[in-house]
Design a protein around this motif. Structure first.
Motif, PDB file in Angstrom:
ATOM      1  N   ILE A   1     -39.628 -75.430 -37.754  1.00 24.61           N
ATOM      2  CA  ILE A   1     -40.291 -74.175 -37.377  1.00 24.61           C
ATOM      3  C   ILE A   1     -41.674 -74.148 -37.999  1.00 24.61           C
ATOM      4  CG2 ILE A   1     -40.169 -71.657 -37.411  1.00 24.61           C
ATOM      5  CD1 ILE A   1     -37.148 -71.968 -38.034  1.00 24.61           C
ATOM      6  N   ASP A   2     -42.676 -73.974 -37.185  1.00 24.80           N
ATOM      7  CA  ASP A   2     -44.053 -73.894 -37.686  1.00 24.80           C
ATOM      8  C   ASP A   2     -44.666 -72.591 -37.193  1.00 24.80           C
ATOM      9  OD1 ASP A   2     -46.501 -74.524 -38.860  1.00 24.80           O
ATOM     10  OD2 ASP A   2     -47.192 -75.606 -37.089  1.00 24.80           O
ATOM     11  N   ILE A   3     -45.007 -71.700 -38.117  1.00 24.99           N
ATOM     12  CA  ILE A   3     -45.654 -70.434 -37.794  1.00 24.99           C
ATOM     13  C   ILE A   3     -47.098 -70.514 -38.244  1.00 24.99           C
ATOM     14  CG2 ILE A   3     -45.662 -67.938 -38.153  1.00 24.99           C
ATOM     15  CD1 ILE A   3     -43.170 -68.802 -36.767  1.00 24.99           C
ATOM     16  N   GLN A   4     -48.009 -70.369 -37.314  1.00 24.61           N
ATOM     17  CA  GLN A   4     -49.434 -70.353 -37.638  1.00 24.61           C
ATOM     18  C   GLN A   4     -49.972 -68.927 -37.465  1.00 24.61           C
ATOM     19  OE1 GLN A   4     -51.366 -72.884 -38.830  1.00 24.61           O
ATOM     20  NE2 GLN A   4     -49.489 -74.116 -38.929  1.00 24.61           N
TER      21      GLN A   4
ATOM     22  N   GLU B   1     -38.348 -50.244 -46.690  1.00 20.39           N
ATOM     23  CA  GLU B   1     -38.664 -50.859 -45.395  1.00 20.39           C
ATOM     24  C   GLU B   1     -40.156 -50.865 -45.084  1.00 20.39           C
ATOM     25  OE1 GLU B   1     -37.453 -47.721 -42.147  1.00 20.39           O
ATOM     26  OE2 GLU B   1     -36.375 -47.348 -43.997  1.00 20.39           O
ATOM     27  N   ALA B   2     -40.956 -50.187 -45.885  1.00 18.99           N
ATOM     28  CA  ALA B   2     -42.397 -50.125 -45.640  1.00 18.99           C
ATOM     29  C   ALA B   2     -43.178 -51.203 -46.381  1.00 18.99           C
ATOM     30  CB  ALA B   2     -42.948 -48.753 -46.021  1.00 18.99           C
ATOM     31  N   VAL B   3     -42.489 -52.019 -47.206  1.00 16.19           N
ATOM     32  CA  VAL B   3     -43.175 -53.058 -47.973  1.00 16.19           C
ATOM     33  C   VAL B   3     -42.461 -54.388 -47.785  1.00 16.19           C
ATOM     34  CG1 VAL B   3     -43.993 -51.412 -49.693  1.00 16.19           C
ATOM     35  CG2 VAL B   3     -41.851 -52.634 -50.090  1.00 16.19           C
ATOM     36  N   VAL B   4     -43.169 -55.471 -48.105  1.00 12.30           N
ATOM     37  CA  VAL B   4     -42.569 -56.795 -48.143  1.00 12.30           C
ATOM     38  C   VAL B   4     -43.181 -57.532 -49.331  1.00 12.30           C
ATOM     39  CG1 VAL B   4     -44.275 -57.730 -46.504  1.00 12.30           C
ATOM     40  CG2 VAL B   4     -42.113 -58.910 -46.855  1.00 12.30           C
ATOM     41  N   TRP B   5     -42.334 -58.221 -50.075  1.00 15.80           N
ATOM     42  CA  TRP B   5     -42.754 -58.896 -51.299  1.00 15.80           C
ATOM     43  C   TRP B   5     -42.894 -60.387 -51.049  1.00 15.80           C
ATOM     44  CZ3 TRP B   5     -44.100 -55.932 -55.380  1.00 15.80           C
ATOM     45  CH2 TRP B   5     -43.646 -54.608 -55.370  1.00 15.80           C
ATOM     46  N   LEU B   6     -44.016 -60.946 -51.533  1.00 13.19           N
ATOM     47  CA  LEU B   6     -44.255 -62.379 -51.435  1.00 13.19           C
ATOM     48  C   LEU B   6     -44.049 -63.039 -52.796  1.00 13.19           C
ATOM     49  CD1 LEU B   6     -47.456 -63.024 -49.280  1.00 13.19           C
ATOM     50  CD2 LEU B   6     -45.062 -63.244 -48.603  1.00 13.19           C
ATOM     51  N   SER B   7     -43.500 -64.242 -52.809  1.00 15.63           N
ATOM     52  CA  SER B   7     -43.345 -65.001 -54.049  1.00 15.63           C
ATOM     53  C   SER B   7     -44.621 -65.806 -54.300  1.00 15.63           C
ATOM     54  CB  SER B   7     -42.125 -65.922 -53.950  1.00 15.63           C
ATOM     55  OG  SER B   7     -40.954 -65.173 -53.759  1.00 15.63           O
TER      56      SER B   7
ATOM     57  N   VAL C   1     -51.968 -64.949 -48.601  1.00 16.35           N
ATOM     58  CA  VAL C   1     -52.677 -65.888 -47.733  1.00 16.35           C
ATOM     59  C   VAL C   1     -51.765 -66.208 -46.547  1.00 16.35           C
ATOM     60  CG1 VAL C   1     -54.110 -66.898 -49.553  1.00 16.35           C
ATOM     61  CG2 VAL C   1     -51.842 -67.838 -49.096  1.00 16.35           C
ATOM     62  N   PRO C   2     -52.319 -66.653 -45.424  1.00 17.16           N
ATOM     63  CA  PRO C   2     -51.476 -66.923 -44.249  1.00 17.16           C
ATOM     64  C   PRO C   2     -50.328 -67.886 -44.525  1.00 17.16           C
ATOM     65  CG  PRO C   2     -53.777 -66.867 -43.601  1.00 17.16           C
ATOM     66  CD  PRO C   2     -53.769 -66.781 -45.100  1.00 17.16           C
ATOM     67  N   SER C   3     -50.567 -68.915 -45.324  1.00 15.16           N
ATOM     68  CA  SER C   3     -49.509 -69.907 -45.561  1.00 15.16           C
ATOM     69  C   SER C   3     -48.311 -69.290 -46.277  1.00 15.16           C
ATOM     70  CB  SER C   3     -50.072 -71.080 -46.375  1.00 15.16           C
ATOM     71  OG  SER C   3     -50.598 -70.635 -47.618  1.00 15.16           O
TER      72      SER C   3
ATOM     73  N   SER D   1     -55.074 -58.057 -39.254  1.00 17.81           N
ATOM     74  CA  SER D   1     -54.417 -58.332 -37.971  1.00 17.81           C
ATOM     75  C   SER D   1     -54.424 -59.840 -37.775  1.00 17.81           C
ATOM     76  CB  SER D   1     -55.153 -57.650 -36.812  1.00 17.81           C
ATOM     77  OG  SER D   1     -55.181 -56.247 -36.965  1.00 17.81           O
ATOM     78  N   TRP D   2     -53.235 -60.429 -37.748  1.00 17.45           N
ATOM     79  CA  TRP D   2     -53.112 -61.866 -37.547  1.00 17.45           C
ATOM     80  C   TRP D   2     -52.393 -62.152 -36.240  1.00 17.45           C
ATOM     81  CZ3 TRP D   2     -51.110 -63.228 -43.129  1.00 17.45           C
ATOM     82  CH2 TRP D   2     -52.212 -63.291 -43.999  1.00 17.45           C
TER      83      TRP D   2
END
Length: 290
Positions: A136-139, A102-108, A113-115, A27-28
């Protein structure tokens, strides 16, 4: 450049895959800073549109999904089924997962990690924000928890929303009172028991077996409104419930277990589901609460 900020915009409750921890519930809290030129209203972006636009994109892209780092060397694809894959952990065990896209998301990246998640969200937001917004900065940050907490993953096939996805999760505090006094030892005991755990429903089990290396596995499978879901993982990473795994039933289960351990005591369990929400279960109170 002008900037506006929105702290605590939303909370992303999701699960991700880790090389050693396996399935991790997380949970972020999301903080947003937007930079750019002022528009005709003298604003970078209208606050009334922040939740309508930015929160919607964040929720749709990551919330209640399984986040998978595409660059991890232990990721193995099913050549006959593009919606299925296996994840080999550093201890040699594995898990397999199948779900609608729609239940997954892929990261490159090779790990979550949050970044890396922030970069993904920032790219998505650039496509929907007005041209005057140039920065745009998302923390993404974890809640500061004073006390015990655990990471758990689950799926709720009867839920009509995104909780039906078989692998989404939460980072959750727990409070346990025994005879009106907080019992931090019991809180820590449950936090250790549910450290990086999958909370499964017995009704969803479709198989149990032991692999050649001696690892015991359990498989879950169900069909929900969004489609067909399946998950197989080492049994040592699973905690089974006889009921569904809503937070109300989780709180009730923990309270029942504690009441069995301490039959003469009054028990109160406050089980969280992520940040700032959850359920309370009590055992041993009289009807008027005395």
């Amino acid at each position: 450049m002008n900037h506006l900020f929105v702290d605590n915009l939303t909370v992303i409750d999701f699960a991700y895959l880790d090389a050693s921890r396996g399935l991790v519930g997380e949970s972020w809290i999301v903080d947003v800073v937007l930079g750019g030129e002022l528009d005709d209203q003298g604003m970078v972006f209208d606050f009334s549109n922040v939740k309508r636009t930015i929160k919607r994109v964040i929720d749709e892209r990551v919330d209640h999904r399984l986040v998978i780092p595409r660059g991890y060397s232990g990721l193995q694809w099913d050549e006959n089924d593009p919606q299925a894959f296996s994840w080999v952990l550093t201890d040699g065990t594995a898990l397999t997962h199948r779900s609608p896209d729609e239940a997954v998301v892929w990261l490159s990246s090779d790990r979550v990690v949050p970044s890396a998640v922030s970069t993904l969200l920032q790219q998505e937001l650039r496509a929907v924000l007005p041209g005057n917004v140039t920065d745009i900065d998302i923390q993404l940050r974890e809640e500061v928890i004073e006390g015990a907490y655990y990471h758990y993953v689950h799926g709720l096939k009867k839920h009509l929303g995104n909780c039906q996805r078989i692998a989404h999760g939460h980072r959750s505090p727990i409070r346990i009172d025994r005879n009106g006094q907080r019992d931090r030892d019991l809180e820590r005991r449950w936090a250790r028991l549910w450290e990086d755990i999958y909370v499964g429903t017995e009704e969803d089990v479709t198989g149990r077996w032991v692999a050649e290396d001696g690892t015991a596995y359990v498989s879950f499978e169900y069909e929900a409104e969004q489609g067909e879901f399946s998950l197989t993982l080492p049994e040592k990473r699973v905690y089974m419930l006889a009921t569904d795994t809503t937070v109300e039933l989780i709180a009730a289960h923990i309270a029942d277990q504690l009441k069995a351990d301490f039959p003469d005591d009054t028990i109160m369990v406050k089980a969280y589901e992520g940040v700032g929400k959850g359920a309370v279960a009590t055992r041993g109170l009289s009807p008027n609460g005395d």
